[in-house]
Scaffold this motif. Structure first.
Motif, PDB file in Angstrom:
ATOM      1  N   ALA A 241     -11.182   0.972  -5.528  1.00  0.00           N
ATOM      2  CA  ALA A 241     -11.119   2.239  -4.815  1.00  0.00           C
ATOM      3  C   ALA A 241      -9.679   2.745  -4.731  1.00  0.00           C
ATOM      4  O   ALA A 241      -8.730   1.957  -4.607  1.00  0.00           O
ATOM      5  CB  ALA A 241     -11.690   2.067  -3.407  1.00  0.00           C
ATOM      6  N   GLU A 242      -9.525   4.057  -4.793  1.00  0.00           N
ATOM      7  CA  GLU A 242      -8.195   4.643  -4.668  1.00  0.00           C
ATOM      8  C   GLU A 242      -7.569   4.319  -3.320  1.00  0.00           C
ATOM      9  O   GLU A 242      -6.345   4.187  -3.195  1.00  0.00           O
ATOM     10  CB  GLU A 242      -8.285   6.163  -4.846  1.00  0.00           C
ATOM     11  CG  GLU A 242      -8.690   6.611  -6.244  1.00  0.00           C
ATOM     12  CD  GLU A 242      -8.726   8.128  -6.362  1.00  0.00           C
ATOM     13  OE1 GLU A 242      -8.166   8.791  -5.449  1.00  0.00           O
ATOM     14  OE2 GLU A 242      -9.292   8.639  -7.338  1.00  0.00           O
ATOM     15  N   ALA A 243      -8.400   4.188  -2.295  1.00  0.00           N
ATOM     16  CA  ALA A 243      -7.874   3.905  -0.950  1.00  0.00           C
ATOM     17  C   ALA A 243      -7.294   2.499  -0.843  1.00  0.00           C
ATOM     18  O   ALA A 243      -6.523   2.224   0.089  1.00  0.00           O
ATOM     19  CB  ALA A 243      -8.984   4.086   0.084  1.00  0.00           C
ATOM     20  N   PHE A 244      -7.631   1.633  -1.784  1.00  0.00           N
ATOM     21  CA  PHE A 244      -7.171   0.238  -1.727  1.00  0.00           C
ATOM     22  C   PHE A 244      -5.799   0.146  -2.384  1.00  0.00           C
ATOM     23  O   PHE A 244      -5.600  -0.496  -3.407  1.00  0.00           O
ATOM     24  CB  PHE A 244      -8.178  -0.666  -2.425  1.00  0.00           C
ATOM     25  CG  PHE A 244      -7.981  -2.136  -2.149  1.00  0.00           C
ATOM     26  CD1 PHE A 244      -8.274  -2.666  -0.907  1.00  0.00           C
ATOM     27  CD2 PHE A 244      -7.524  -2.998  -3.140  1.00  0.00           C
ATOM     28  CE1 PHE A 244      -8.115  -4.030  -0.645  1.00  0.00           C
ATOM     29  CE2 PHE A 244      -7.356  -4.356  -2.899  1.00  0.00           C
ATOM     30  CZ  PHE A 244      -7.643  -4.872  -1.647  1.00  0.00           C
ATOM     31  N   ALA A 245      -4.827   0.803  -1.761  1.00  0.00           N
ATOM     32  CA  ALA A 245      -3.474   0.833  -2.303  1.00  0.00           C
ATOM     33  C   ALA A 245      -2.594  -0.136  -1.522  1.00  0.00           C
ATOM     34  O   ALA A 245      -2.851  -0.409  -0.342  1.00  0.00           O
ATOM     35  CB  ALA A 245      -2.906   2.246  -2.204  1.00  0.00           C
ATOM     36  N   PRO A 246      -1.550  -0.660  -2.171  1.00  0.00           N
ATOM     37  CA  PRO A 246      -0.671  -1.596  -1.448  1.00  0.00           C
ATOM     38  C   PRO A 246       0.001  -0.899  -0.265  1.00  0.00           C
ATOM     39  O   PRO A 246       0.425   0.248  -0.356  1.00  0.00           O
ATOM     40  CB  PRO A 246       0.357  -2.014  -2.508  1.00  0.00           C
ATOM     41  CG  PRO A 246      -0.253  -1.661  -3.820  1.00  0.00           C
ATOM     42  CD  PRO A 246      -1.143  -0.486  -3.577  1.00  0.00           C
ATOM     43  N   ALA A 247       0.091  -1.625   0.838  1.00  0.00           N
ATOM     44  CA  ALA A 247       0.825  -1.106   1.993  1.00  0.00           C
ATOM     45  C   ALA A 247       2.319  -1.292   1.753  1.00  0.00           C
ATOM     46  O   ALA A 247       2.740  -2.193   1.022  1.00  0.00           O
ATOM     47  CB  ALA A 247       0.396  -1.850   3.256  1.00  0.00           C
ATOM     48  N   PRO A 248       3.158  -0.443   2.336  1.00  0.00           N
ATOM     49  CA  PRO A 248       4.610  -0.615   2.176  1.00  0.00           C
ATOM     50  C   PRO A 248       5.057  -1.978   2.704  1.00  0.00           C
ATOM     51  O   PRO A 248       4.526  -2.483   3.689  1.00  0.00           O
ATOM     52  CB  PRO A 248       5.196   0.529   3.027  1.00  0.00           C
ATOM     53  CG  PRO A 248       4.080   1.527   3.170  1.00  0.00           C
ATOM     54  CD  PRO A 248       2.818   0.734   3.152  1.00  0.00           C
ATOM     55  N   ASP A 249       6.035  -2.559   2.006  1.00  0.00           N
ATOM     56  CA  ASP A 249       6.564  -3.860   2.428  1.00  0.00           C
ATOM     57  C   ASP A 249       7.506  -3.655   3.608  1.00  0.00           C
ATOM     58  O   ASP A 249       8.576  -3.065   3.475  1.00  0.00           O
ATOM     59  CB  ASP A 249       7.302  -4.534   1.267  1.00  0.00           C
ATOM     60  CG  ASP A 249       7.727  -5.961   1.598  1.00  0.00           C
ATOM     61  OD1 ASP A 249       7.545  -6.388   2.758  1.00  0.00           O
ATOM     62  OD2 ASP A 249       8.240  -6.649   0.699  1.00  0.00           O
TER      63      ASP A 249
END
Length: 485
Positions: A241-249
């Motif tokens: 899913a497009e929403a499953f993007a890495p969160a900022p470190d």
């Protein structure tokens, strides 16, 4: 779907107070009990459950309400009374809020969420005859099919509460998957993540813009044949899913220890000592508390948890332990009776902010101490993830191995020559007793992803030749695989 409301009170709700709370709907509603009396239900005139209230539990562990609810509670023990309202009936959520509000008003406590609290009488005006009756009486399960039990939760943090623990046992006992549906703002506690990490169970995120996806793997999901299952492309691969993007470190890190101990099954056995040892070495204190579900409500006691595991044997026992509020630390412990003895499978996670250094230099000394208490294996790893140990529905980097320790008895079983000379350039450190040491294999500082290849090669070298495939499996399933984009 259900709506959860929790009353937090300094005193235990007695029978008159509970009855006053249950009178929130006026005299036309009825009361029923289920789960051998552990759950009281406020029912419509036709017997349909509107609000299910679990027996109050005394939470004696500091910081638990804040950890799970983000809700400030005065210091000291607190009684946790949880109500689940069916959202199929419009008035049910307000009934739950009125029930909790009445308890808090009489006993001087608070309600979560705060906006739910009221003491109003909520008359039932909905024509419930037009609403389909629930397919299952279990208060935690919202949808039941031949293959799947679905729980729909709208809490910001999904924990393995007694409700959810009961749903897990019920699903497993009937050979069903448990799937939890949440909004994209929800997160999982470590125990919830552990429970839902492996199939057939699943965390289903309902995103208003992107539809359904798996909160741990990102696979796009759809409802098919009575269960949420990945959608596949023409080549049979799942999409992310497009929403499953890495969160900022943010610089936050989690130190994760996965260890197994083994003990002779005798009457003098005390369980939980290895976990306590790990807590003391890494946090400076023993666990604050333990329980069979969240919230963790009992003060730490190795004797009490041993008594519980002994009473349940030969069935396995699953427990949660939590640290003190100043250092995020959370563990799951599974006690198993095997032909070799009694085994403890432990996963301990500790959270550190960007300005805090995880105590990697303490791991070798800890491994030495654990070997004196039946250590079989210890994997130490580090990951970029939230300090509060919760899991969001977004892509997180997998943990990177820092070190692996082979207990002295396991090293003897594999063979000292083989265990001491892996063909990978690794040189183990001998720790513990001089004549019968454990072997500690350092693999870096947790920043080099190539350490996974080194670790997997080491595990295959140690255990494949010995035929110990059961030892290999846990190390090769530490994360849910991410499908191809």
């Amino acid at each position: 779907m259900t709506k959860d409301v929790i009353a937090l009170t300094p005193e235990m709700p007695d029978l008159p107070t509970l009855l006053a709370g249950l009178y929130a709907g006026g005299p036309d509603l009825g009361v029923n009990t289920t789960a051998d009396g552990a759950v009281v239900q406020l029912c419509a005139p036709d017997g349909r459950p509107l609000v299910s209230v679990e027996a109050p539990i005394l939470v004696q562990v500091p910081g638990e309400a804040t950890r799970l609810l983000g809700h400030a509670v005065e210091e000291g023990p607190v009684w946790w009374t949880e109500a689940r309202a069916s959202t199929a009936v419009a008035e049910a959520a307000r009934l739950a809020g009125s029930f909790a509000g009445r308890l808090a008003t009489v006993l001087g406590g608070t309600v979560w969420p705060p906006e739910a609290a009221t003491t109003d009488v909520i008359p039932l005006t909905t024509d419930i005859s037009a609403i389909p009756a629930p397919a299952i009486a279990a208060p935690a399960v919202d949808v039941l099919t031949d293959t799947t039990a679905v729980v729909i939760q709208d809490r910001p943090l999904i924990a393995v509460t007694s409700w959810l623990s009961d749903a897990l046992r019920t699903a497993a006992g009937s050979d069903r998957a448990l799937q939890i549906v949440t909004p994209p703002t929800a997160r999982l506690t470590l125990p919830a993540r552990t429970a839902l990490r492996g199939l057939p169970n699943r965390w289903v995120v309902q995103d208003p813009e992107h539809g359904y996806y798996d909160g741990l793997s990102g696979a796009v999901l759809h409802w098919k044949n009575g269960t949420f299952t990945p959608m596949q492309d023409d080549q049979g691969a799942a999409r992310v899913a497009e929403a499953f993007a890495p969160a900022p470190d943010t610089g936050d890190r989690q130190l994760i220890l996965t260890l197994r101990t083994r003990h002779p099954a005798d009457e003098n056995l005390v369980l939980g000592r290895a976990l306590e040892t790990a807590f003391r070495h890494l946090t400076g204190a023993p666990p604050a508390g333990w329980s069979t579900a969240e919230p963790v409500n009992l003060p730490w006691s190795t004797r009490q948890l041993t008594d519980l595991a002994r009473a349940r044997a030969p069935r396995p026992t699953w427990l949660v332990a939590v640290g003190h509020p100043d250092r995020p630390a959370l563990a799951t412990l599974r006690v198993l009776r095997t032909p070799a003895g009694v085994e403890e499978d432990i996963v301990l996670a500790l959270g550190y902010g960007g300005d805090e250094a995880p105590p990697l230099d303490a791991i070798e000394e800890l491994a030495t101490a654990l070997d004196a208490d039946g250590l079989v294996t210890l994997l130490t790893s580090l990951r970029a993830a939230r300090r509060d140990l919760t899991a969001p529905p977004s892509l997180e980097a997998p943990p990177v191995p820092v070190a692996f320790t082979l207990g002295s008895d396991e090293a003897e079983a594999i063979g000292r020559a083989r265990a001491g000379h892996p063909p990978l350039g690794l040189t183990p450190t001998r720790v513990g007793l001089e004549g019968k040491p454990a072997l500690h294999y350092p693999m870096g500082d947790g920043t080099d992803p190539d350490a996974w290849s080194t670790f997997q090669g080491l595990i295959r070298h140690l255990f494949t030749a010995a035929g110990s495939t059961d030892m290999i499996r846990p190390f090769f399933n530490t994360e849910t695989p991410v499908p191809k984009r």
